[in-house]
Scaffold this motif. Structure first.
Motif, short mmCIF file in Angstrom:
data_model
loop_
_atom_site.label_atom_id
_atom_site.label_comp_id
_atom_site.label_asym_id
_atom_site.label_seq_id
_atom_site.Cartn_x
_atom_site.Cartn_y
_atom_site.Cartn_z
N ALA A 23 0.84 -1.21 0.00
CA ALA A 23 0.00 0.00 0.00
C ALA A 23 0.87 1.26 0.00
CB ALA A 23 -0.93 -0.01 1.21
N ASN A 24 1.93 1.24 0.82
CA ASN A 24 2.84 2.39 0.84
C ASN A 24 3.55 2.57 -0.50
OD1 ASN A 24 2.34 3.26 3.48
ND2 ASN A 24 3.79 1.81 4.35
N TRP A 26 2.28 1.90 -3.45
CA TRP A 26 1.33 2.51 -4.37
C TRP A 26 1.09 3.97 -4.03
CZ3 TRP A 26 -1.06 1.36 -8.89
CH2 TRP A 26 -0.84 0.08 -9.41
N ARG A 27 1.11 4.31 -2.76
CA ARG A 27 0.99 5.72 -2.40
C ARG A 27 2.19 6.51 -2.93
NH1 ARG A 27 -1.19 5.76 3.91
NH2 ARG A 27 -3.42 5.54 3.40
N GLY A 40 -3.70 2.19 -3.86
CA GLY A 40 -3.00 2.16 -2.58
C GLY A 40 -3.96 2.19 -1.40
#
Length: 326
Positions: A23-24, A26-27, A40
């Motif tokens: 997720a980080n 994708w952020r 994300g």
């Protein structure tokens, strides 16, 4: 009628680490390349859901099968995974910052308290010695090294970089000390049993997560130390690729999530460095590392889902556990 409650091992917190790490990534990729921000956030929501379920089931294990939980807590290898409960909570705090700072701060305090409380307790036990060298594996990094680096990252994210620098120092020097012990064991002792080999995936995490933490506490500057950490992480990744067939002698299981946090941290550090003006090396490497991290996490997640559907994800409980889950 028999009701069986899943006795989730502490190592399952590694699932949260892998999902939160992706997720980080994708952020960061949204900021660097304009990729969809919703991806994300969706992965973070999945990580948060996994965290809630695993926390609840792990806590329940202490209620319905306390002897099983105590045996794991006192095990020479499995005990270190308990520290991931705090690390996973810290990562959820980092993700929650975008939605609610008060909630993020509360989770951060809880995560730090558990991480360092357990890490100091466990390290004090290890310092007593009388340890079988065969039980020396990369799981030793989890209580203080992983916990310290993630604490540093999240502290800086919440606006406490000086506290993050203290945590970075704790993790950095603990990593160097433990690595010397671990490499001595790998070079000189008997080969790891197949069941322990997937723990080598954790070997990638210290330099990769350390690079992420360093960028967080220094404001994202691209300097010699940042490149050194990423460079060492790349070498660890290549060594693990070279050893893939040997490690894979252990059939696939949830233990393979050990590879995901280091891989996603390496990709994330490269993406963040790629945004620094004049950073050509990381700009070239970041897309490939990002793609590899996605493939790895998706592949392991798919394999885990298949094991779950086949009823083979959780270890079979012993007699004590069976009696406790009825």
């Amino acid at each position: 009628m028999t009701t069986r409650i899943p006795l989730v091992p502490a190592s399952f917190f590694g699932i949260v680490l892998g999902l939160a790490g992706l997720a980080n990534d994708w952020r960061a990729a949204h900021l660097a390349w304009g990729l969809p921000a919703a991806v994300g956030e969706a992965i973070f929501a999945l990580a948060a859901l996994a965290w809630l379920v695993i926390v609840a089931l792990y806590a329940l294990k202490w209620l319905v099968a306390p002897q099983v939980a105590r045996d794991e807590f006192g095990h020479a290898v499995q005990c270190c995974f308990v520290g991931l409960a705090g690390v996973a909570t810290l990562l959820i705090a980092q993700g929650a910052q975008a939605f609610s700072r008060p909630a993020a701060v509360v989770l951060f305090v809880l995560g730090v308290a558990f991480t360092f409380g357990f890490g100091i307790w466990r390290t004090g036990h290890l310092w007593r010695g009388d340890r079988d060298p065969a039980t020396t594996t990369p799981v030793l990094y989890l209580p203080l090294v992983a916990g310290g680096f993630v604490t540093a990252t999240v502290a800086a994210t919440l606006g406490y970089p000086q506290w993050g620098q203290l945590a970075f120092g704790c993790a950095f020097f603990a990593w160097l000390a433990i690595e010397s012990v671990l490499l001595h064991r790998l070079y000189t002792a008997a080969p790891m049993t197949p069941a322990l080999r997937p723990t080598l995936g954790i070997q990638l995490a210290p330099p990769a997560v350390g690079a992420t933490a360093y960028l967080a506490v220094t404001g994202g500057q691209s300097d010699m130390l940042a490149h050194m950490l990423v460079g060492y992480a790349l070498v660890q990744a290549l060594i693990l690729l070279r050893m893939a067939r040997w490690i894979a002698q252990q059939p696939f299981g949830a233990s393979y999530w050990a590879f995901t946090f280091g891989a996603t941290a390496l990709a994330g550090a490269a993406i963040r460095l790629s945004m620094v003006p004049g950073e050509t090396a990381m700009a070239a490497l970041a897309p490939f590392l990002f793609g590899a991290a996605n493939l790895l996490v998706i592949g392991i997640a798919a394999g885990t889902l298949w094991l779950f559907c086949a009823g083979r994800l959780l270890p079979k409980p012993g007699p004590a556990a069976q009696s406790a889950t009825r």
